[in-house]
Design an enzyme around this catalytic site. Structure first.
Site, short mmCIF file in Angstrom:
data_model
loop_
_atom_site.label_atom_id
_atom_site.label_comp_id
_atom_site.label_asym_id
_atom_site.label_seq_id
_atom_site.Cartn_x
_atom_site.Cartn_y
_atom_site.Cartn_z
N GLU A 1 0.80 -1.22 0.00
CA GLU A 1 0.00 0.00 0.00
C GLU A 1 0.84 1.27 0.00
O GLU A 1 0.32 2.36 -0.26
CB GLU A 1 -0.93 0.01 1.23
N GLU B 1 7.60 -22.00 7.63
CA GLU B 1 7.94 -21.16 8.77
C GLU B 1 9.04 -21.77 9.62
O GLU B 1 9.68 -21.07 10.41
CB GLU B 1 6.72 -20.88 9.63
#
EC number: 4.2.1.126
Length: 298
Positions: A83, A114
């Site tokens: 953004e 992960e």
């Protein structure tokens, strides 16, 4: 830290019977728990402010802001990073989001990603991490190997590092130079850290990137004066920004924007200082792009 001892893995008494209540009561329970999240973030505002100052100093010196996470945490980093270019007109790559398992993991679970320490290090190497950059490791549990290894590698390079987790004293918190630890308590659905913990992380990331952009001159008053008009909505927003900043009418704002190739900052200085586009841009450049400095010092 053992998984069963983590706050984020605890059982929430408030939701112990949530599978037996009405839909409305279910929503109330979740909403009541969500209300506690901003208070948890409030308690760590000094830590967030310290991180913003460090991030701004590094970015001002040519560095980047790098988010590193797995699962929900990684996706939130990517969301925040993506953004920044349209909202603040920064170049893609100034704020980077990395997720364990790569691009595929944005929409799909990647088994074991992960847990890969090597993955965290390699992802940072692949973007050419330097000592000028800031690495923000994000992990609700604070124990994610991908994130911990990335933070360790970043510190070895001399990077400034920030660790965001929701468990006090976690490995992410102790590995990073700066720790931000909003303690949101046990989740409504036990262990579902995409809920309160994820919300807390989103609020923190909002502050980090927004604080950086404000301190970088990308905001004048509360207006996003470097917004890029990539659609009709943003064209209208640009006009409104210039109007609000200067007190001119829509026609004057649009004329100024057209004259300066739709750069809000330049248009604002043009109107307020009665300058042409070239001179307005020159003065902004002389003051590092800060409208307020142009107005206050001239």
């Amino acid at each position: 830290m053992q998984l069963e001892k983590m706050i984020t893995e605890g059982s929430n008494a408030a939701s112990a019977e949530i599978d037996r209540v009405s839909t409305l009561e279910m929503c109330r329970i979740i909403n009541d728990e969500d209300k506690t999240v901003p208070l948890a973030v409030e308690r760590v505002l000094p830590d967030i402010a310290a991180a913003i100052d460090v991030i701004h100093a590094q970015v001002s010196g040519g560095g980047r802001l790098i988010y590193l996470g797995a699962g929900t945490s990684g996706r939130l980093g990517i969301l925040d990073a993506s953004e920044c270019p349209p909202t603040y007109g920064v170049k893609p790559g100034l704020v980077v989001g990395l997720i364990a398992g790569g691009e595929y993991a944005i929409q799909h679970a990647v088994e074991g990603a992960e847990d890969s320490r090597e993955g965290g290090v390699n992802d940072l190497k692949n973007i050419g991490l330097t000592a000028q950059d800031v690495v923000v490791g994000i992990a609700a549990s604070g124990r994610t190997p991908y994130v911990i290894a990335g933070l360790e590698y970043a510190r070895q390079l001399g990077c400034r590092t920030v660790g965001i987790s929701c468990n006090p004293g976690s490995a992410v918190s102790t590995t990073a130079e700066f720790a931000i630890t909003p303690v949101v308590g046990a989740e409504v659905v036990t262990g579902s850290s995409r809920m309160k913990a994820g919300t807390a992380q989103k609020l923190v990331l909002n502050m980090l990137s927004t604080g950086l952009m404000i301190k970088s001159g990308k905001v004048f008053g509360n207006l996003m004066v470097d917004v890029v008009a990539t659609n009709e909505k943003l064209h209208v927003r640009q006009v409104n920004i210039v109007k609000n900043a200067t007190g001119c009418n829509a026609e004057q704002a649009e004329a100024a924007l057209i004259a300066c190739e739709r750069n809000c900052k330049t248009a604002i200085v043009m109107v307020l200082k009665n300058l042409d586009a070239a001179e307005a841009k020159k003065r902004l450049d002389q003051h590092g792009g800060f409208i307020r400095q142009v107005l206050d010092k001239e």
